[in-house]
Design a protein around this motif. Structure first.
Motif, PDB file in Angstrom:
ATOM      1  N   GLY A  29       0.813  -1.197   0.000  1.00 51.82           N
ATOM      2  CA  GLY A  29       0.000   0.000   0.000  1.00 51.82           C
ATOM      3  C   GLY A  29       0.852   1.254   0.000  1.00 51.82           C
ATOM      4  O   GLY A  29       1.965   1.271  -0.549  1.00 51.82           O
ATOM      5  N   LYS A 197      -7.093  -6.575  -0.645  1.00 50.13           N
ATOM      6  CA  LYS A 197      -5.646  -6.576  -0.864  1.00 50.13           C
ATOM      7  C   LYS A 197      -4.874  -6.853   0.433  1.00 50.13           C
ATOM      8  O   LYS A 197      -3.664  -7.055   0.402  1.00 50.13           O
ATOM      9  CB  LYS A 197      -5.179  -5.292  -1.546  1.00 50.13           C
ATOM     10  CG  LYS A 197      -5.129  -4.055  -0.727  1.00 50.13           C
ATOM     11  CD  LYS A 197      -4.597  -2.918  -1.602  1.00 50.13           C
ATOM     12  CE  LYS A 197      -4.876  -1.564  -1.006  1.00 50.13           C
ATOM     13  NZ  LYS A 197      -4.479  -1.369   0.399  1.00 50.13           N
ATOM     14  N   ASN A 198      -5.586  -6.889   1.552  1.00 47.98           N
ATOM     15  CA  ASN A 198      -4.949  -7.220   2.825  1.00 47.98           C
ATOM     16  C   ASN A 198      -5.388  -8.587   3.341  1.00 47.98           C
ATOM     17  O   ASN A 198      -5.258  -8.882   4.523  1.00 47.98           O
ATOM     18  CB  ASN A 198      -5.279  -6.150   3.874  1.00 47.98           C
ATOM     19  CG  ASN A 198      -4.569  -4.849   3.571  1.00 47.98           C
ATOM     20  OD1 ASN A 198      -3.477  -4.863   3.009  1.00 47.98           O
ATOM     21  ND2 ASN A 198      -5.186  -3.740   3.930  1.00 47.98           N
ATOM     22  N   ASP A 210      -1.986  -6.381   7.753  1.00 51.71           N
ATOM     23  CA  ASP A 210      -2.100  -4.921   7.666  1.00 51.71           C
ATOM     24  C   ASP A 210      -3.116  -4.307   8.640  1.00 51.71           C
ATOM     25  O   ASP A 210      -4.044  -3.605   8.229  1.00 51.71           O
ATOM     26  CB  ASP A 210      -2.508  -4.577   6.217  1.00 51.71           C
ATOM     27  CG  ASP A 210      -1.866  -3.271   5.775  1.00 51.71           C
ATOM     28  OD1 ASP A 210      -1.207  -2.638   6.598  1.00 51.71           O
ATOM     29  OD2 ASP A 210      -2.048  -2.894   4.606  1.00 51.71           O
TER      30      ASP A 210
END
Ligand SMILES: Nc1ncnc2c1ncn2[C@@H]1O[C@H](COP(=O)(O)OP(=O)(O)O)[C@@H](O)[C@H]1O
Ligand SMILES: [Mg+2]
Length: 324
Positions: A29, A197-198, A210
């Motif tokens: 990120g 995405k985590n 995250d």
């Protein structure tokens, strides 16, 4: 990059020998340096937060937030060791920490983008999230360990919800009321960044990464945050199965809520989802993938209608158009 302190920390923790393997940056990120190192004892990940986030808008955040993430990862693993990577070391002088690298565990977002949309996996995400919320709800020690909400305010409430309120006087009262309600609730341990995405698609189910915004707060936030990402992807990827995934996530989450009446939680999560949908097009951190102004306009129009309707999230997801 100056990894000297990190290399010394890794050596002190017994994770590397005299020769340090190369630091391989992992695509991540905007808020951290993340590297993979192939050590003699297996692959590891080193993560170090940045003081200044890599976003267009000027945005700073204290590097001590690595502690919240480490604490969340440890607490989540105590609920179920499958759902978070093992923390191998902390390097406080560098505000860095080390976790085990999970092989054969693709990032869920990449799976979704590749067209592998599995509602059963989405349901597992909902259940795992609710498991952490259930295990921590009403716990005085978790409440004390995660009482500092300054990071959640600085990285979530202000840039996502209040930032939009400042430029939209017409809906500012609704957004401010949502922010105030969110900050007033101390119900369970919230992850704060449950985005595809985590989440890794691990061999035994979802693995959450995250957690630097972790806070003892309103669990409805995690459900709303993840649902928002799936709903945005119905428009971005033009894939109606993303709505099925959002429904499966919500349903499995709802069926695992034990600490309060699920109806109340779903009611809070609905307007929160509307606010987050709007935040992801007009907030301080818009999602990079909705590049087309027409797609952003679709989300903006829907989000504002949903904010006014204030429906519970089951109705919101059920009525969502599964495409642009
Ligand atoms: N333990 C891990 N095992 C495998 N991949 C990981 C692990 N930790 C991080 N990654 C990879 O690195 C990326 C960035 O990590 P993340 O913790 O999300 O940092 P950021 O704050 O930069 O987003 C993840 O999206 C994932 O692809
Ligand atoms: Mg990340």
């Amino acid at each position: 990059m100056d990894p000297d302190g990190i290399v010394a920390g890794l050596r002190q923790a017994g994770l590397i020998d005299d020769v340090c393997p190369p630091f391989e940056p992992l695509a991540g990120g905007v808020s951290c340096d993340v590297w993979k190192l192939d050590t003699a004892r297996g692959p590891i990940v080193v993560k170090r937060p940045l003081g200044k986030l890599r976003v267009a808008a000027d945005w700073e955040a204290p590097v001590e937030r690595y502690r919240s993430e480490v604490n969340w990862l440890r607490r989540a693993r105590s609920v179920d060791p499958v759902i978070a990577p093992e923390v191998l070391a902390e390097i406080p002088a560098e505000h860095a920490f080390v976790v085990r690298y999970l092989e054969d565990s693709p990032v869920w977002k990449e799976e979704l983008v590749a067209g592998r949309v599995d509602p059963d996996f989405a349901a597992a995400v909902g259940r795992s999230l609710a498991d952490v919320h259930a295990a921590t709800a009403g716990s005085a020690s978790d409440r004390a360990d995660f009482q500092d909400s300054s990071m959640f305010h600085a990285l979530r409430v202000d840039p996502f919800i209040l930032h939009v309120a400042r430029s939209r006087p017409d809906i500012a009262p609704a957004l401010e009321a949502i922010a105030e309600d969110l900050l007033s609730r101390r119900v369970a341990l919230v992850h704060g960044d449950v985005s595809p995405k985590n989440i890794l698609v691990g061999p035994d189910g979802p693995v959450f990464l995250d957690a630097e915004c972790a806070v003892y707060g309103d669990p409805a936030f995690d459900l709303a945050f993840c649902s928002t990402h799936l709903l945005l992807k119905t428009v971005w990827l033009r894939d109606a199965r993303m709505k099925e995934a959002a429904w499966a996530l919500m349903e499995a989450y709802r069926d695992t809520v034990t600490w309060e009446d699920p109806a109340g939680l779903l009611q809070r999560a609905g307007p929160l989802t509307a606010a987050l949908l709007l935040a992801r097009v007009d907030g301080k951190s818009p999602v990079p993938y909705l590049a087309e102004p027409a797609d952003r306009a679709i989300i903006r129009d829907r989000a504002i209608k949903l904010l006014r309707a204030a429906d519970p999230i089951d109705r919101l997801v059920g009525c969502w158009e599964p495409g642009p």
